[in-house]
Design a protein around this motif. Sequence first.
Motif, PDB file in Angstrom:
ATOM      1  N   GLY A 125       0.802  -1.329   0.014  1.00 17.44           N
ATOM      2  CA  GLY A 125      -0.136  -0.112  -0.050  1.00 17.44           C
ATOM      3  C   GLY A 125       0.909   1.273  -0.114  1.00 17.44           C
ATOM      4  O   GLY A 125       0.644   2.328   0.410  1.00 17.44           O
ATOM      5  N   GLY A 126       1.872   1.031  -0.733  1.00 15.00           N
ATOM      6  CA  GLY A 126       3.118   2.394  -0.732  1.00 15.00           C
ATOM      7  C   GLY A 126       3.484   2.736   0.790  1.00 15.00           C
ATOM      8  O   GLY A 126       4.279   3.670   0.898  1.00 15.00           O
ATOM      9  N   GLN A 127       3.402   1.969   1.710  1.00 15.59           N
ATOM     10  CA  GLN A 127       3.986   1.965   3.142  1.00 15.59           C
ATOM     11  C   GLN A 127       5.065   1.405   3.183  1.00 15.59           C
ATOM     12  O   GLN A 127       5.362   0.667   4.384  1.00 15.59           O
ATOM     13  CB  GLN A 127       2.957   1.601   4.112  1.00 15.59           C
ATOM     14  CG  GLN A 127       1.327   2.128   3.938  1.00 15.59           C
ATOM     15  CD  GLN A 127       0.528   1.703   4.679  1.00 15.59           C
ATOM     16  OE1 GLN A 127      -0.146   2.281   5.510  1.00 15.59           O
ATOM     17  NE2 GLN A 127       0.108   0.336   4.426  1.00 15.59           N
ATOM     18  N   ALA A 168      -2.424  -0.136 -11.827  1.00 12.88           N
ATOM     19  CA  ALA A 168      -3.078   0.356 -10.528  1.00 12.88           C
ATOM     20  C   ALA A 168      -4.651  -0.209 -10.539  1.00 12.88           C
ATOM     21  O   ALA A 168      -5.015  -0.610  -9.426  1.00 12.88           O
ATOM     22  CB  ALA A 168      -3.174   1.974 -10.432  1.00 12.88           C
ATOM     23  N   GLN A 169      -5.324  -0.224 -11.593  1.00 10.60           N
ATOM     24  CA  GLN A 169      -6.717  -0.524 -11.782  1.00 10.60           C
ATOM     25  C   GLN A 169      -6.803  -2.176 -11.611  1.00 10.60           C
ATOM     26  O   GLN A 169      -7.921  -2.618 -11.227  1.00 10.60           O
ATOM     27  CB  GLN A 169      -7.268   0.075 -12.866  1.00 10.60           C
ATOM     28  CG  GLN A 169      -7.627   1.269 -12.822  1.00 10.60           C
ATOM     29  CD  GLN A 169      -8.290   2.166 -14.195  1.00 10.60           C
ATOM     30  OE1 GLN A 169      -8.330   1.404 -15.074  1.00 10.60           O
ATOM     31  NE2 GLN A 169      -8.520   3.229 -14.084  1.00 10.60           N
ATOM     32  N   ALA A 170      -5.717  -2.882 -11.830  1.00  3.22           N
ATOM     33  CA  ALA A 170      -5.644  -4.349 -11.741  1.00  3.22           C
ATOM     34  C   ALA A 170      -5.446  -4.656 -10.432  1.00  3.22           C
ATOM     35  O   ALA A 170      -5.321  -5.667  -9.862  1.00  3.22           O
ATOM     36  CB  ALA A 170      -4.969  -5.102 -12.571  1.00  3.22           C
ATOM     37  N   ILE A 171      -5.012  -3.711  -9.455  1.00  5.62           N
ATOM     38  CA  ILE A 171      -4.755  -4.586  -8.089  1.00  5.62           C
ATOM     39  C   ILE A 171      -5.812  -4.646  -7.384  1.00  5.62           C
ATOM     40  O   ILE A 171      -6.778  -4.052  -7.357  1.00  5.62           O
ATOM     41  CB  ILE A 171      -4.014  -3.080  -7.459  1.00  5.62           C
ATOM     42  CG1 ILE A 171      -2.508  -2.924  -8.155  1.00  5.62           C
ATOM     43  CG2 ILE A 171      -3.737  -3.400  -5.834  1.00  5.62           C
ATOM     44  CD1 ILE A 171      -1.899  -1.450  -7.349  1.00  5.62           C
ATOM     45  N   MET A 210      -3.405  -5.846  -2.201  1.00  6.00           N
ATOM     46  CA  MET A 210      -3.081  -4.795  -1.400  1.00  6.00           C
ATOM     47  C   MET A 210      -4.230  -4.617  -0.165  1.00  6.00           C
ATOM     48  O   MET A 210      -5.308  -4.972  -0.343  1.00  6.00           O
ATOM     49  CB  MET A 210      -3.328  -3.494  -2.164  1.00  6.00           C
ATOM     50  CG  MET A 210      -2.685  -2.296  -1.359  1.00  6.00           C
ATOM     51  SD  MET A 210      -2.827  -0.913  -2.665  1.00  6.00           S
ATOM     52  CE  MET A 210      -4.090  -0.038  -2.219  1.00  6.00           C
ATOM     53  N   GLY A 211      -3.767  -4.678   0.949  1.00 13.44           N
ATOM     54  CA  GLY A 211      -4.728  -4.386   2.200  1.00 13.44           C
ATOM     55  C   GLY A 211      -4.979  -2.884   2.626  1.00 13.44           C
ATOM     56  O   GLY A 211      -4.709  -2.067   1.786  1.00 13.44           O
TER      57      GLY A 211
END
Length: 492
Positions: free
Chosen positions: A290-292, A318-321, A333-334
């Motif tokens: 999540g970019g963290q 990004a849209q396929a995540i 991704m959580g």
Amino acid sequence: MYEKVPHAGGVLRNYVAGEFVASNRLFANINPVDGSEINRVAEADAATVDAAVKAARRALHGDWGQMAPAVRCQLLHRVADGIEARFEEFVAAEMADTGKSFHQARSIDIPRGAANFRIFADMIKSQSSECFQTPTDDGRGALNYAVNKPLGVVAVIAPWNLPLLLLTWKLAPALAAGNTVIAKPSEETPATATLLAEVMHAAGVPAGVFNLVHGFGPNSAGEFLTTHPGVDAVTFTGESKTGSAIMRAAADGVKALSFELGGKNAGIIFDDCDFDEAVNGTARSVFTNGGQVCLCTERLYVQRPIFDKFVAALKAKAQAINIGWPLDENTDMGPLISHKHRDKVVSYFASAKAEGATVVTGGGVPVFGDARDNGAFVEPTIFTGLPEHARIVKEEVFGPVCHITPFDTEAQAVAMANDSHYGLAATVWTTNLPRAHRVAQQLEVGIAWVNTWYLRDLRTPFGGVKLSGVGREGGVHSLNFYSEPTNICIKL
Ligand code: NAD
């Protein structure tokens, strides 16, 4: 869903002088997937922190201080064995605290947590020291050599994004070098540190060598530790502004400091890159965890001839995540770590829009129609169209978001990438070898990756420049920080 999480519904305690210690003050440990309470945590007060520091000092002067490195090394391998023996419990605890995906917790966080102990335990056995033959006027000469001693009592303060991995990245070399420690995990992620205390206890690590205190920063366990006169060194990973607060707190005691801080990492994509590799690698570097991750890329500079094509390809990624339940094997991704952090990330989305950004994708909060709506999710987000001084281009967001700017020349890209108060990591995508070296060497960062991201060799120097940190960790760099060399000069 979380019945397999160790201590679910119970209390996570401090670990001081070889005993688990309760507290009158409890705080809730919240699951960011659905906002539910996992368990409660015993906050360490000043007296508990003081007891931990005194226990660490006693242990330093006791058996631990006398223990041969080979025996210490065996003990640290037993700690790694203990983590591996309780692997599924560690995975469940890390997932519950952070909401990170099953895949990530199993493949990165927990295995690296165990590996850190093995690597530094083995490394200490081959640590060398300096020796010089020094000429003297009488012709007999002198021999100068250094012996490494532990720094002493070390406070280890860790963040929430890779809880076990980053805590053990500091603990393992500190213990391998013979120090005693007091660890303070983030208040957001207390669980795997508590399991680690259980593993240390079961492995037979002597009382006082490893202590664990739970709590917050200001006016809580963090501050009590960094201002304690009995602490010799503070090793910290977290936000740059917390780093400055710790530096001030540690100034009176002139404590040794090692800081791994924030970043605003740039990715530079040249038109001669391998396009698919650059898109895939950049998608990982922007959206992992999540970019963290402190190493995640939040600013992209793409050469103009491929700008539109690149933006479209990254948008598709990004849209396929798949955003969702951590236990679902299809989840990529959580959620973010907490509602408080989500508020911060969403406020950056709002400021980007207010400054006139083009929203390529995302920019909001997903709606699931189930318990996840009580969680801390945001959409993977891409912005374009903002000037370089916009807040979202300058400040660390620490979420699944990037801004993409076009560039024309290599010099322009390097100048924009370096125009930052931070200097942790950067990625460069090009198939032009001289350019790869040229650009990577000009970047004002601690780590520059070329045609890859987050490819780590744990022996390499790891750290940041500018606001991103002080000192280097990794391999011998960690051992050097946690060791105090004494020079011995013998006249022959
Ligand atoms: P944070 O600074 O808010 O908290 C980190 C730790 O410091 C927590 O344990 C917290 O309780 C403690 N703390 C807070 N204030 C304190 C004080 N005044 N005195 C003593 N302790 C205090 O950071 P975070 O939000 O947990 O983590 C995210 C940040 O960490 C981001 O900025 C990220 O870039 C950075 N980070 C850097 C690296 C790196 O290697 N450079 C790695 C991971 C995360």
